[in-house]
Enzyme design. Structure first.
Site, short mmCIF file in Angstrom:
data_model
loop_
_atom_site.label_atom_id
_atom_site.label_comp_id
_atom_site.label_asym_id
_atom_site.label_seq_id
_atom_site.Cartn_x
_atom_site.Cartn_y
_atom_site.Cartn_z
N SER A 1 13.41 -2.08 14.74
CA SER A 1 13.85 -2.43 13.32
C SER A 1 13.90 -3.97 13.39
O SER A 1 13.78 -4.54 14.22
CB SER A 1 15.01 -1.95 13.09
OG SER A 1 15.36 -2.07 11.60
N ASP B 1 4.87 -8.97 21.54
CA ASP B 1 6.26 -9.15 20.56
C ASP B 1 5.59 -8.67 19.22
O ASP B 1 4.85 -9.29 18.64
CB ASP B 1 6.75 -10.34 20.32
CG ASP B 1 8.04 -10.27 19.46
OD1 ASP B 1 8.61 -9.25 19.39
OD2 ASP B 1 8.44 -11.49 18.89
N HIS C 1 8.30 -5.02 10.36
CA HIS C 1 8.09 -4.63 8.89
C HIS C 1 6.96 -3.52 8.77
O HIS C 1 6.04 -3.60 9.52
CB HIS C 1 7.63 -5.81 8.19
CG HIS C 1 8.76 -6.66 7.67
ND1 HIS C 1 9.48 -7.42 8.81
CD2 HIS C 1 9.55 -7.25 6.80
CE1 HIS C 1 10.55 -8.04 8.14
NE2 HIS C 1 10.72 -7.86 7.09
N ASP D 1 27.18 -6.36 22.88
CA ASP D 1 28.38 -7.40 22.88
C ASP D 1 28.90 -7.16 21.64
O ASP D 1 30.31 -7.47 21.71
CB ASP D 1 27.83 -8.67 23.25
CG ASP D 1 26.75 -9.05 22.41
OD1 ASP D 1 25.85 -8.31 22.26
OD2 ASP D 1 26.88 -10.11 21.80
N LEU E 1 -28.98 -1.91 -12.83
CA LEU E 1 -28.03 -1.73 -13.67
C LEU E 1 -28.61 -0.53 -14.89
O LEU E 1 -29.56 -0.21 -14.88
CB LEU E 1 -27.45 -2.75 -14.70
CG LEU E 1 -26.80 -4.08 -13.93
CD1 LEU E 1 -26.73 -5.10 -14.88
CD2 LEU E 1 -25.62 -3.31 -13.31
N SER E 2 -27.66 0.24 -15.36
CA SER E 2 -28.08 1.35 -16.41
C SER E 2 -28.77 0.59 -17.59
O SER E 2 -28.20 -0.58 -18.02
CB SER E 2 -26.66 2.02 -16.93
OG SER E 2 -26.96 3.00 -17.94
N SER F 1 -31.51 -0.76 -17.25
CA SER F 1 -32.42 -1.84 -16.60
C SER F 1 -33.94 -1.38 -16.74
O SER F 1 -34.97 -2.39 -16.67
CB SER F 1 -31.91 -2.23 -15.11
OG SER F 1 -32.44 -0.86 -14.33
N GLY F 2 -34.22 -0.29 -16.86
CA GLY F 2 -35.65 0.20 -16.89
C GLY F 2 -36.11 0.90 -15.72
O GLY F 2 -37.24 1.13 -15.28
N SER G 1 -27.31 3.23 -7.87
CA SER G 1 -26.77 3.27 -6.12
C SER G 1 -26.24 1.72 -6.31
O SER G 1 -26.90 0.67 -5.73
CB SER G 1 -28.21 3.37 -5.55
OG SER G 1 -29.20 2.47 -6.07
#
Length: 636
Positions: free
Chosen positions: A38, A116, A120, A174, A476-477, A479-480, A549
């Site tokens: 810890s 070491d 966290h 201690d 792209l959608s 685009s052709g 794609s």
């Protein structure tokens, strides 16, 4: 002349002392261990104390340490040993460990490398990195706090990555007046938890890193009730795993084929387990070819025997096929090979795991393409609970099925770290994104085999009098893509070419109708289409595909399925504003209104091809011109 003789004698004596010192230390065994637990349990303080007590601090370092201790307000003349290890400015400012700090020290009996590691949860990947090469873990517990969530988490992680030697260091005794009952209560609590995760044995030691109790000598006057070893004594005497490795069957992953001339051919690598001698029968895995060891060569010449941990070159009596990634193993006890596994996955990237995406998998000297299925479950490392999960995020740990593009040689991680542990690498960035530990191969990996076919893909293509190819339209959608792909097929059909057009929308009505538009579904969509395109190319066809794609990784995955020169990436390069202005299907408008999620170009990225075979600028040429250009490149 006479006055200088004592100087020469002194130099000779010093040289003899140095040689003796080096010889003494060269023969010492090496123990790699980590400290974990810890936050503020005293990991850095303990390592600083070990370095101090083993006299591994130079005078200038000690002076700087004393000055830093006074500056940060350590009481009296006491030294804050944590400052010796916490090297990052952020670590000193916040009083926490962020990165893995490696330190070397030595005693009369052994050499040590200690890591070491951070406490966290957000630095889980750092902790796992430090633990991956360790033989032993020192789990620290603050005597005032007992077993905490982070104690359980780090114990689980240490056990998961194969550490079998555990020291339970109950620190800051201690501050509880060295109370025996407090120590025994913590040990009992930890034993109950450890048993639940498979830790059957550990060594508990009550210590004070600040005061030095039971660090180098035991028992401390403050703990007369303790009759076990000091921490240093235990670290010096615990059995190093390399000894165990030598007792296991012989394994050597081949790093490279050593052929300096026509008279010498050897196979170089690091022996990961077992021993080998000239005359031993060996098997090459995965091919299964057998031979015998003719000789073993090292930097110092030929050896009568080589053992685990040594890097050697092995010469075989027969001219067998063996290359990098193969494993030379004991003929009577070889490792397995398979292409599907169940594995524990530790995710180390800021970007989530994408099920179905192809990553490079590196195991020993083997590098293959691999995909990870949706996790069976994710492990809550704080509660050990199994949670449903569709992916893994940074520092996530889960169990998933892994599929490689060809069989790899492996052993379960529990039996061999070298042949059971792997890393995952992003194909585009070359960044390490995950680590894995194989549990076992899947039964179907052993039962499903390739059926030998007599009619080859070359014969299929010859019958059609054409060279097979995959024309992969991406863009792209709007685009052709579909329009140009359709024109290309029409023109090829007039030329008596055998073709088939796979269109993105059409495929989703049948083969891929079960898929949505999440990133994972899009990847699976392209994977399936790629496999179909490959089968059609094997039949000798010219395959035309029209898919957005959007991700480079998946386009490269399909390219890798095909022989070199058969995949043509065709980028229909249309600016977003032009494609959106066309918006034939009204999809952009829906996406802008928030009615259509994960739409490419709006709220989902499009990764443009970097080096496509063909680039079509639809703002500068007609559909007819684009089709002619593509066909000229294909048939030219």
């Amino acid at each position: 002349m006479t006055s200088t003789e004592p100087v020469y004698q002194a130099d000779a004596l010093i040289a003899e002392d140095i040689d003796a010192y080096l010889a003494q230390h060269q023969n010492k065994t090496l123990l790699r261990f980590i400290t974990c637990g810890s936050v503020d349990d005293g990991k850095s303080t303990l390592i600083g104390r070990l370095l101090y007590d083993s006299k591994m601090i130079f005078e200038d370092q000690l002076a700087a340490l004393e000055a830093d201790s006074k500056r940060v307000g350590t009481q009296g003349d006491a030294i804050d040993f944590a400052l010796l290890v916490d090297g990052l400015a952020a670590e000193r400012e916040q009083g926490i460990t962020i990165d893995v700090a490696y330190r070397f020290f030595t005693t009369e009996k052994r050499k040590f490398i200690v890591a070491d590691t951070p406490g966290h949860e957000q630095y889980t990947r750092n902790m796992v990195t430090g633990a991956s090469t360790a033989d032993l873990a020192v789990i620290l517990i603050d005597a005032r706090k007992g077993v905490l969530t982070q104690t359980r988490r780090h114990s689980f992680l240490a056990h998961l990555v194969g550490i079998r030697h555990i020291v339970l260091a109950v620190n800051k005794m201690d501050l509880v007046d060295y109370d025996q009952s407090t120590f025994e209560h913590i040990v009992a609590d930890y034993r109950s938890f450890a048993k639940s995760i498979g830790i059957t044995d550990f060594t508990p030691i009550p210590i004070s890193g600040f005061k030095g109790d039971n660090i180098t000598n035991a028992p401390s006057p403050n703990t007369p009730w303790y009759d076990g070893p000091s921490l240093i004594n235990h670290l010096e005497t615990v059995e190093v795993d390399n000894t165990t490795a030598q007792a296991q069957p012989f394994r050597m992953p081949v790093q490279w084929v050593n052929r300096p001339n026509l008279d010498f051919r050897g196979f170089s690598g690091l022996i990961t387990s077992g021993t080998v001698k000239p005359g031993d029968a060996v098997r090459i895995v995965p091919s299964g070819k057998t031979s015998t060891v003719k000789s073993i060569v090292s930097f110092d010449g030929e050896l009568d025997e080589a053992v685990a941990g040594e890097a050697v070159t092995i010469c075989l009596a027969d001219e067998v096929d063996c290359s990098r990634g193969n494993v030379i193993a004991a003929a009577g006890n070889p490792p397995e090979s398979a292409d599907q596994f169940e594995a524990n996955i530790i995710w180390m990237s800021d970007d989530d795991l994408i099920p179905g995406r192809a990553y490079w998998l590196k195991l020993a000297t083997q590098t293959v393409s691999a995909t990870i299925a949706q996790p069976k479950y994710e492990i809550d490392v704080n509660s050990m609970e199994h949670l449903a999960a569709k992916t893994l995020k940074l520092n996530g740990i889960g169990v998933a099925e892994v599929t490689t593009d060809k069989p790899i040689v492996f052993e379960p991680y529990e039996a061999s770290r070298s042949l059971g542990g792997f890393i995952l690498i992003d194909k585009l960035t070359n960044a390490t994104v995950g680590a894995g530990m194989i549990n076992f191969s899947l039964r179907r990996a052993q039962n499903v085999h390739w059926q030998a076919l007599e009619i080859t893909r070359e014969q299929h293509a010859a019958m059609k009098n054409q060279k097979p190819a995959v024309l992969w339209f991406t863009g792209l959608s709007g685009s052709g893509k579909s329009t140009i792909a359709n024109m290309v097929e029409k023109k090829l059909h007039r030329m008596n070419r055998h073709t088939f057009l796979l269109d993105g929308d059409n495929v989703r009505h049948g083969l891929n109708k079960d898929l949505g538009f999440t990133e994972a579904d899009r990847i699976e969509n392209i994977r399936r289409v790629g496999e179909v395109a490959k089968l059609m190319a094997d039949a000798g066809l010219i395959v035309i595909t029209a898919f957005i794609s959007p991700f480079r990784a998946e386009r490269e995955m399909v390219r890798a399925m095909l022989p070199e020169g058969e995949f043509f990436e065709i980028h229909i390069d249309t600016p977003l504003e032009v494609a959106e202005a066309r918006d034939v299907k009204g999809l952009y408008q829906k996406a802008r209104e928030g009615k259509l999620k994960n739409f490419t170009g709006i709220d989902s990225p499009y990764e443009k091809p970097e080096n496509p075979e063909i680039r079509i600028d639809t703002t500068a040429m007609t559909v007819e011109q684009a089709a002619d250009l593509i066909i000229d490149r294909l048939l030219g």
